[in-house]
Scaffold this motif. Structure first.
Motif, mmCIF file in Angstrom:
data_model
loop_
_atom_site.group_PDB
_atom_site.id
_atom_site.type_symbol
_atom_site.label_atom_id
_atom_site.label_comp_id
_atom_site.label_asym_id
_atom_site.label_seq_id
_atom_site.Cartn_x
_atom_site.Cartn_y
_atom_site.Cartn_z
ATOM 1 N N ARG A 52 0.836 -1.218 0.000
ATOM 2 C CA ARG A 52 0.000 0.000 0.000
ATOM 3 C C ARG A 52 0.862 1.256 0.000
ATOM 4 O O ARG A 52 0.573 2.220 -0.709
ATOM 5 C CB ARG A 52 -0.924 0.011 1.219
ATOM 6 C CG ARG A 52 -2.058 -0.961 1.155
ATOM 7 C CD ARG A 52 -2.923 -0.853 2.417
ATOM 8 N NE ARG A 52 -3.714 -2.036 2.656
ATOM 9 C CZ ARG A 52 -4.921 -2.234 2.159
ATOM 10 N NH1 ARG A 52 -5.471 -1.331 1.393
ATOM 11 N NH2 ARG A 52 -5.570 -3.347 2.437
ATOM 12 N N ALA A 53 1.936 1.257 0.789
ATOM 13 C CA ALA A 53 2.818 2.421 0.852
ATOM 14 C C ALA A 53 3.489 2.678 -0.500
ATOM 15 O O ALA A 53 3.571 3.831 -0.957
ATOM 16 C CB ALA A 53 3.870 2.213 1.942
ATOM 17 N N VAL A 54 3.951 1.609 -1.140
ATOM 18 C CA VAL A 54 4.582 1.743 -2.453
ATOM 19 C C VAL A 54 3.567 2.264 -3.473
ATOM 20 O O VAL A 54 3.878 3.153 -4.277
ATOM 21 C CB VAL A 54 5.177 0.385 -2.907
ATOM 22 C CG1 VAL A 54 5.574 0.422 -4.372
ATOM 23 C CG2 VAL A 54 6.365 0.017 -2.043
ATOM 24 N N ILE A 55 2.348 1.734 -3.436
ATOM 25 C CA ILE A 55 1.302 2.173 -4.367
ATOM 26 C C ILE A 55 1.002 3.646 -4.157
ATOM 27 O O ILE A 55 0.876 4.408 -5.132
ATOM 28 C CB ILE A 55 0.031 1.305 -4.202
ATOM 29 C CG1 ILE A 55 0.280 -0.096 -4.741
ATOM 30 C CG2 ILE A 55 -1.161 1.954 -4.912
ATOM 31 C CD1 ILE A 55 -0.808 -1.105 -4.407
ATOM 32 N N ASP A 56 0.901 4.076 -2.904
ATOM 33 C CA ASP A 56 0.632 5.492 -2.628
ATOM 34 C C ASP A 56 1.753 6.377 -3.169
ATOM 35 O O ASP A 56 1.499 7.451 -3.720
ATOM 36 C CB ASP A 56 0.445 5.722 -1.123
ATOM 37 C CG ASP A 56 -0.864 5.137 -0.609
ATOM 38 O OD1 ASP A 56 -1.785 4.908 -1.426
ATOM 39 O OD2 ASP A 56 -0.959 4.903 0.620
ATOM 40 N N GLY A 57 2.992 5.928 -3.021
ATOM 41 C CA GLY A 57 4.124 6.688 -3.548
ATOM 42 C C GLY A 57 4.089 6.794 -5.064
ATOM 43 O O GLY A 57 4.308 7.871 -5.628
#
Length: 150
Positions: free
Chosen positions: A103-108
């Motif tokens: 999720r963090a990578v996708i948000d970035g």
């Protein structure tokens, strides 16, 4: 290199007399060889570990689909055999990202490419696969990207 790990696992399984693991490892090697043959005519060839990871991920996906069908059909012994193969195959895959890390990578990536709606899903997925394809289950990531953009 993952290919070398698989080859050495084949030797270890033979020496240990582990027929189930040996069969699974031989399946992996056969699929990798098939993919090598397919890539002979390709104009650009990805690095070796990328090819092997793609093959392994595809094999896991196929086995999981088979497990689901076998369980629905009441064939638990076949589902157990497929599950054992999944465990052998996954032992060669790099450690997968957790859902929170994904999720963090996708948000970035979403912020980086300026994705605002579901129409931008293709761009986000392309960057995600390019950068993290070997450590993310792309089928699960698809749902997470859709949720992030929805």
């Amino acid at each position: 290199m993952i290919r070398e790990q698989v080859k050495s696992a084949q030797v270890e399984a033979m020496k240990a007399g582990d027929k189930e693991r040996l069969a699974a490892v031989r399946l992996i090697l056969a699929k990798i060889k098939d993919r090598d043959i397919e890539l002979r005519t390709a104009s650009t060839v990805p690095d070796d570990d990328t090819v092997v990871v793609e093959v392994l991920q595809k094999m896991v996906k196929q086995r999981r689909e088979s497990i689901e069908m076998f369980k629905n059909g009441g064939r638990d012994e076949l589902a157990a055999k497929e599950q054992a193969e999944v465990e052998v195959i996954e032992s060669f895959l790099p450690q997968q990202m957790s859902e929170d890390e994904t999720r963090a990578v996708i948000d970035g990536i979403k912020a980086e490419v300026g994705a605002a709606s579901i129409k931008d899903m293709g761009r986000v997925m392309a960057v995600l696969k390019e950068r993290h394809g070997s450590v993310i289950d792309m089928s699960k990531a698809s749902g997470l990207v859709k949720a992030a953009l929805g």
